[in-house]
Motif scaffolding. Sequence first.
Motif, short mmCIF file in Angstrom:
data_model
loop_
_atom_site.label_atom_id
_atom_site.label_comp_id
_atom_site.label_asym_id
_atom_site.label_seq_id
_atom_site.Cartn_x
_atom_site.Cartn_y
_atom_site.Cartn_z
N SER A 41 0.75 -1.28 0.01
CA SER A 41 0.16 0.05 0.07
C SER A 41 0.80 1.35 -0.11
N ALA A 42 2.14 1.32 0.58
CA ALA A 42 2.88 2.45 0.82
C ALA A 42 3.41 2.90 -0.73
N VAL A 43 3.44 1.73 -1.47
CA VAL A 43 4.05 2.09 -2.98
C VAL A 43 2.90 3.12 -3.66
N GLY A 44 1.77 3.01 -3.31
CA GLY A 44 0.83 3.78 -4.04
C GLY A 44 1.24 5.22 -3.87
N MET A 45 1.47 5.75 -2.52
CA MET A 45 1.69 6.92 -2.37
C MET A 45 3.07 7.45 -3.13
N THR A 46 3.93 6.79 -3.30
CA THR A 46 4.98 7.11 -4.05
C THR A 46 4.70 7.15 -5.64
N PHE A 47 3.81 6.44 -6.13
CA PHE A 47 3.12 6.44 -7.56
C PHE A 47 2.44 7.61 -7.72
N ASP A 48 1.86 8.18 -6.80
CA ASP A 48 0.96 9.36 -6.73
C ASP A 48 1.82 10.46 -6.96
N LYS A 49 2.91 10.70 -6.03
CA LYS A 49 4.11 11.69 -6.34
C LYS A 49 4.62 11.49 -7.62
N LEU A 50 5.01 10.52 -8.08
CA LEU A 50 5.53 10.44 -9.38
C LEU A 50 4.61 10.77 -10.47
N PHE A 51 3.56 10.48 -10.41
CA PHE A 51 2.42 10.76 -11.49
C PHE A 51 2.32 12.38 -11.42
N ALA A 52 2.27 13.01 -10.32
CA ALA A 52 2.04 14.23 -10.09
C ALA A 52 3.23 15.32 -10.48
N ASP A 53 4.41 14.68 -10.13
CA ASP A 53 5.75 15.20 -10.57
C ASP A 53 5.85 15.51 -12.26
N ALA A 62 8.49 0.06 -15.20
CA ALA A 62 8.85 -1.27 -15.46
C ALA A 62 8.67 -2.05 -14.18
N THR A 63 8.00 -3.29 -13.79
CA THR A 63 7.82 -3.99 -12.72
C THR A 63 7.56 -5.38 -13.10
N PHE A 64 7.45 -6.35 -11.99
CA PHE A 64 7.26 -7.83 -12.29
C PHE A 64 5.96 -7.75 -12.69
N ALA A 65 5.77 -8.63 -13.69
CA ALA A 65 4.57 -9.03 -14.19
C ALA A 65 3.60 -9.55 -13.25
N SER A 66 4.10 -10.39 -12.47
CA SER A 66 3.36 -11.37 -11.32
C SER A 66 2.98 -10.63 -10.16
N ASN A 67 3.24 -9.38 -10.07
CA ASN A 67 3.08 -8.65 -8.84
C ASN A 67 1.72 -7.83 -9.33
N VAL A 68 0.49 -8.33 -9.21
CA VAL A 68 -0.76 -7.98 -9.67
C VAL A 68 -1.42 -6.85 -8.79
N HIS A 69 -1.18 -6.73 -7.61
CA HIS A 69 -1.05 -5.66 -6.70
C HIS A 69 -0.53 -4.36 -7.23
N ARG A 70 0.51 -4.62 -7.62
CA ARG A 70 1.50 -3.28 -8.22
C ARG A 70 0.90 -3.07 -9.34
N LEU A 71 0.37 -3.80 -10.20
CA LEU A 71 -0.25 -3.41 -11.61
C LEU A 71 -1.42 -2.85 -11.06
N GLN A 72 -2.28 -3.16 -10.30
CA GLN A 72 -3.57 -2.56 -9.91
C GLN A 72 -3.44 -1.22 -9.50
N GLN A 73 -2.32 -0.95 -8.62
CA GLN A 73 -2.03 0.42 -8.34
C GLN A 73 -1.71 1.47 -9.35
N ILE A 74 -0.90 0.84 -10.12
CA ILE A 74 -0.37 1.69 -11.39
C ILE A 74 -1.75 2.06 -12.21
N LEU A 75 -2.43 1.16 -12.47
CA LEU A 75 -3.68 1.47 -13.17
C LEU A 75 -4.62 2.53 -12.27
N ASN A 76 -4.66 2.32 -11.14
CA ASN A 76 -5.55 3.01 -10.22
C ASN A 76 -4.94 4.50 -10.60
N MET A 77 -3.66 4.82 -10.56
CA MET A 77 -3.01 6.03 -10.62
C MET A 77 -3.29 6.53 -12.22
#
Length: 170
Positions: A41-53, A62-77
């Motif tokens: 969940s903490a990764v999402g905050m970093t993504f939010d900052k990177l998207f905003a910046d 680039a990330t691991f395809a198998s990390n579906v939760h990470r993919l979901q967070q990127i999709l959310n952003m």
Amino acid sequence: SPIDNDRANLARFASLGDEGVLLMMGESTNIEKCGYSMSESAVGMTFDKLFADNLNNRLIIATFASNVHRLQQILNMCEKYGRKVVFNGRSMLKVSELAKLIGELNYKPGTVIEPEEMSKYPDKKICIISTGSQGEPMSALTRMASGEDKINVGKNDVVILSSSPIPGNE
């Protein structure tokens, strides 16, 4: 604090022990490091900052395809910031398709587009989610960087490696 709120069932592990299970074998990256790993969940905050910046840049994550939760967070952003998503890399395409099919990836219709559709949108409205976060020689990110892929890394792109660095893969 998992993003899907599906916490580990520690009571079930205990009951397995009560039933006579003597050994559980598992695998974990960085298991030899003391302490706790950061919650996904903490990764999402970093993504939010990177998207905003980087509102005016095309993002390649680039990330691991198998990390579906990470993919979901990127999709959310991407949905939050109005970006279209392109998946790139064989395993990324396969995992994202299967995860969507079984309901593990959720996004609005029209969020994910094909690479051929990218030209319809300005770079700042595109996010490419790719394999290659570990610098693998045949990964999609490596092919994009070397001009050997249908998508190429451009001068207005920001490349984000959403993984821990592996010494020697620089």
